[in-house]
Design a protein around this motif. Structure first.
Motif, short mmCIF file in Angstrom:
data_model
loop_
_atom_site.label_atom_id
_atom_site.label_comp_id
_atom_site.label_asym_id
_atom_site.label_seq_id
_atom_site.Cartn_x
_atom_site.Cartn_y
_atom_site.Cartn_z
N LEU A 27 -19.63 131.04 23.46
CA LEU A 27 -19.63 130.19 22.07
C LEU A 27 -21.25 129.94 21.88
O LEU A 27 -21.78 129.64 22.75
CB LEU A 27 -18.69 128.93 22.13
N ASN A 28 -21.56 130.08 20.62
CA ASN A 28 -22.68 129.57 20.11
C ASN A 28 -22.60 128.95 18.52
O ASN A 28 -22.51 129.84 17.77
CB ASN A 28 -23.76 130.81 19.86
N GLY A 29 -22.48 127.63 18.64
CA GLY A 29 -22.18 126.96 17.42
C GLY A 29 -20.78 127.40 17.02
O GLY A 29 -19.96 127.20 17.72
N ASP A 30 -20.62 127.90 15.83
CA ASP A 30 -19.34 128.35 15.42
C ASP A 30 -18.99 129.66 15.60
O ASP A 30 -17.95 130.12 15.45
CB ASP A 30 -19.22 128.15 13.64
N ALA A 31 -20.00 130.43 16.31
CA ALA A 31 -19.85 131.84 16.38
C ALA A 31 -19.26 132.12 17.98
O ALA A 31 -19.56 131.16 18.64
CB ALA A 31 -21.24 132.49 16.68
N ARG A 32 -18.48 132.83 17.95
CA ARG A 32 -17.28 133.27 19.13
C ARG A 32 -17.66 134.80 19.51
O ARG A 32 -17.42 135.70 18.62
CB ARG A 32 -15.95 133.17 18.75
N GLU A 60 -21.80 127.30 26.43
CA GLU A 60 -20.26 126.92 26.20
C GLU A 60 -19.54 128.46 26.27
O GLU A 60 -19.90 129.43 25.55
CB GLU A 60 -19.96 126.37 24.85
N TYR A 61 -18.43 128.19 26.67
CA TYR A 61 -17.21 129.29 26.90
C TYR A 61 -16.03 128.97 26.61
O TYR A 61 -15.69 127.62 26.41
CB TYR A 61 -17.45 129.85 28.32
N GLU A 62 -15.20 129.75 26.30
CA GLU A 62 -13.74 129.52 25.97
C GLU A 62 -12.91 130.58 26.61
O GLU A 62 -13.15 131.87 26.61
CB GLU A 62 -13.64 129.81 24.39
N LEU A 63 -11.66 130.14 27.45
CA LEU A 63 -10.84 131.10 28.06
C LEU A 63 -9.48 130.82 27.27
O LEU A 63 -9.43 129.68 26.98
CB LEU A 63 -10.64 130.62 29.36
N VAL A 64 -8.86 132.02 27.06
CA VAL A 64 -7.85 132.03 26.11
C VAL A 64 -6.60 132.70 27.12
O VAL A 64 -6.69 133.70 27.36
CB VAL A 64 -7.73 132.63 24.85
N PHE A 65 -5.65 131.81 27.35
CA PHE A 65 -4.64 132.37 28.15
C PHE A 65 -3.25 132.53 27.53
O PHE A 65 -2.88 131.65 26.79
CB PHE A 65 -3.99 131.02 29.27
N HIS A 66 -2.70 133.77 27.70
CA HIS A 66 -1.49 133.98 26.56
C HIS A 66 -0.35 133.50 27.41
O HIS A 66 0.65 134.44 27.76
CB HIS A 66 -1.78 135.46 26.17
N ALA A 67 0.04 132.25 27.58
CA ALA A 67 0.97 131.66 28.53
C ALA A 67 2.22 131.93 27.54
O ALA A 67 3.12 132.20 28.54
CB ALA A 67 0.62 130.32 28.81
N GLY A 68 2.37 131.76 26.40
CA GLY A 68 3.80 131.90 25.66
C GLY A 68 4.23 133.50 25.95
O GLY A 68 5.34 133.53 26.12
N ASP A 69 3.28 134.28 25.93
CA ASP A 69 3.95 135.85 26.08
C ASP A 69 4.36 135.79 27.42
O ASP A 69 5.42 136.72 27.75
CB ASP A 69 2.77 136.76 25.83
N TYR A 70 3.65 135.32 28.19
CA TYR A 70 4.18 135.56 29.83
C TYR A 70 5.44 134.96 29.93
O TYR A 70 6.32 135.38 30.46
CB TYR A 70 3.08 134.86 30.82
N PHE A 71 5.69 133.93 29.32
CA PHE A 71 6.98 133.00 29.41
C PHE A 71 8.04 133.82 28.86
O PHE A 71 9.15 134.05 29.33
CB PHE A 71 7.08 131.48 29.14
N ALA A 72 7.85 134.21 27.57
CA ALA A 72 8.68 135.18 27.14
C ALA A 72 9.11 136.34 27.75
O ALA A 72 10.32 136.99 27.80
CB ALA A 72 8.19 135.78 25.49
N THR A 73 8.13 136.98 28.16
CA THR A 73 8.25 138.30 29.38
C THR A 73 9.21 138.14 30.41
O THR A 73 9.99 138.77 30.83
CB THR A 73 6.83 138.70 29.59
N ILE A 74 8.91 136.93 31.00
CA ILE A 74 9.88 136.49 32.12
C ILE A 74 11.17 135.85 31.91
O ILE A 74 11.92 135.62 32.78
CB ILE A 74 9.11 135.53 33.28
N GLY A 75 11.52 135.81 30.56
CA GLY A 75 12.86 135.56 30.09
C GLY A 75 13.04 134.00 30.03
O GLY A 75 14.33 133.73 29.85
N VAL A 76 12.03 133.34 29.83
CA VAL A 76 12.00 131.77 29.63
C VAL A 76 12.49 131.67 27.91
O VAL A 76 11.96 132.26 27.13
CB VAL A 76 10.99 131.15 29.84
N LYS A 77 13.66 130.92 27.64
CA LYS A 77 14.10 130.67 26.22
C LYS A 77 13.18 129.58 25.71
O LYS A 77 13.71 128.45 26.28
CB LYS A 77 15.53 130.31 26.35
N VAL A 78 12.58 130.07 24.91
CA VAL A 78 11.78 128.58 24.26
C VAL A 78 11.71 128.77 22.72
O VAL A 78 12.16 129.87 22.41
CB VAL A 78 10.04 128.77 24.42
#
Length: 117
Positions: A27-32, A60-78
């Motif tokens: 991150l650099n200000g508003d740039a990503r 500054e850094y940002e990590l984005v974890f795709h957790a929702g896709d993970y839970f959908a893939t393992i069959g969690v009903k959300v």
């Protein structure tokens, strides 16, 4: 030599979060700026540091974890939309010579993080 590492724990099922997509941005200000995209291994970890040595710079850094896709893939009903979907963690690197470990503990309903070792 400094490095940035991560891992994911599925706290709902008491196991590592395997095969979760993780994106790293600078991150650099508003740039990503996209740096790297990985998928966690069977132990919920990146196979190698996300950044290390001269590639790890203060800033500054940002990590984005795709957790929702993970839970959908393992069959969690959300419900749709998902309560926890993409988990975005913004953090700063103040010492490029240090080890920054940024884990994610996640369930379909909550998440937390900390600076690990």
């Amino acid at each position: 030599m400094g490095k940035l590492t991560t891992h994911v724990l599925d706290t709902a099922h008491g196991r590592p979060g395997a095969n979760i997509k993780v994106e790293l941005f600078a991150l650099n200000g508003d740039a990503r700026r996209a740096i790297k995209t990985i998928h966690t291994n069977d132990d919920g970890r990146a196979d190698a540091p996300l950044l290390e040595g001269a590639d790890l710079e203060t800033g500054e850094y940002e990590l984005v974890f795709h957790a929702g896709d993970y839970f959908a893939t393992i069959g969690v009903k959300v419900p749709e939309p998902r309560f926890v979907d993409r988990v975005v963690l913004r953090f700063g690197i103040a010492d490029s010579g240090a080890h920054y470990h940024v884990p994610l503990l996640v369930s379909p309903w909550a998440y937390s993080t900390y600076r690990g070792s």
